[in-house]
Scaffold this motif. Sequence first.
Motif, short mmCIF file in Angstrom:
data_model
loop_
_atom_site.label_atom_id
_atom_site.label_comp_id
_atom_site.label_asym_id
_atom_site.label_seq_id
_atom_site.Cartn_x
_atom_site.Cartn_y
_atom_site.Cartn_z
N MET A 103 -27.39 45.10 -27.53
CA MET A 103 -27.85 45.48 -28.87
C MET A 103 -28.12 44.25 -29.72
O MET A 103 -27.48 43.22 -29.58
CB MET A 103 -26.81 46.36 -29.55
CG MET A 103 -26.72 47.78 -28.98
SD MET A 103 -28.19 48.73 -29.36
CE MET A 103 -28.10 48.81 -31.13
N ASP A 127 -34.19 46.05 -30.31
CA ASP A 127 -33.16 46.70 -29.49
C ASP A 127 -33.68 46.71 -28.06
O ASP A 127 -34.27 47.68 -27.59
CB ASP A 127 -32.92 48.13 -30.00
CG ASP A 127 -31.73 48.80 -29.32
OD1 ASP A 127 -30.99 48.11 -28.59
OD2 ASP A 127 -31.55 50.02 -29.52
N SER A 160 -32.45 53.93 -31.51
CA SER A 160 -31.52 52.82 -31.69
C SER A 160 -30.36 53.19 -32.60
O SER A 160 -29.22 52.74 -32.40
CB SER A 160 -32.25 51.60 -32.24
OG SER A 160 -33.13 51.06 -31.27
#
Length: 225
Positions: free
Chosen positions: A1, A60, A148
């Motif tokens: 991430m 992401d 995300s």
Amino acid sequence: MSGLFPMTPLELRPNRHVIPAGTELWRVHSTKYVPNEFNPKLADPFEFKDGSRFDGTLLDPYHCLYLADTATTALAESVLRSRPFEPSAGMRLIPYAAVWRRSLSVLRTRCELNLVSLIESPDLAAVCQDSTLLEDERNYVQARRWASEIRAQVPDVMGLIWQSRHNRPQRALVLFHDRFGPGDGEPLEVLPERGIADLDSDAGIEKANQILKPLRSEISRPRRE
């Protein structure tokens, strides 16, 4: 991430959907990829025309793998996007380019897939969304951002599942490569000789058209010089 998510003050309370180990799923993919290989291409986070609805982005950067519950659903999700019915033919005509250098493969899950459900309206409401997340062809930027958000707030989720837009009420899903640990091995086993290795061949087009026939859709054959 990337650390840029979550970006919303809303608390998401997603509903789960578990696909058991041993489940057969279908995938249309570029022939250059192994059938169970995650697509490493990232979408532009600010350009809706680039990539697919829930692709990873530079913000992401996960790799993704799209699947469907049936061969019809996999083909429909791949080739029927924005395809109108042609008045002269009374059906949807799919250009040959849509299947050029593409394959239809069958895979079997080697482990349970723990997914966030976006199948029904209460599922969408659980992540503070509505059908626009799945229906709007111009909404890819928002859809990727919300994927995300879900990933950030539910760190154990392996992917998303929703009702196919092009073969209701069947299901389509996406898996996130970074939610499978190195000790898990390949999450999907390829079942050889069950799909259509060359969708752009004469035999492949004929088989695919038989699958698409109930949806009044047909892949055009290439012009021969």
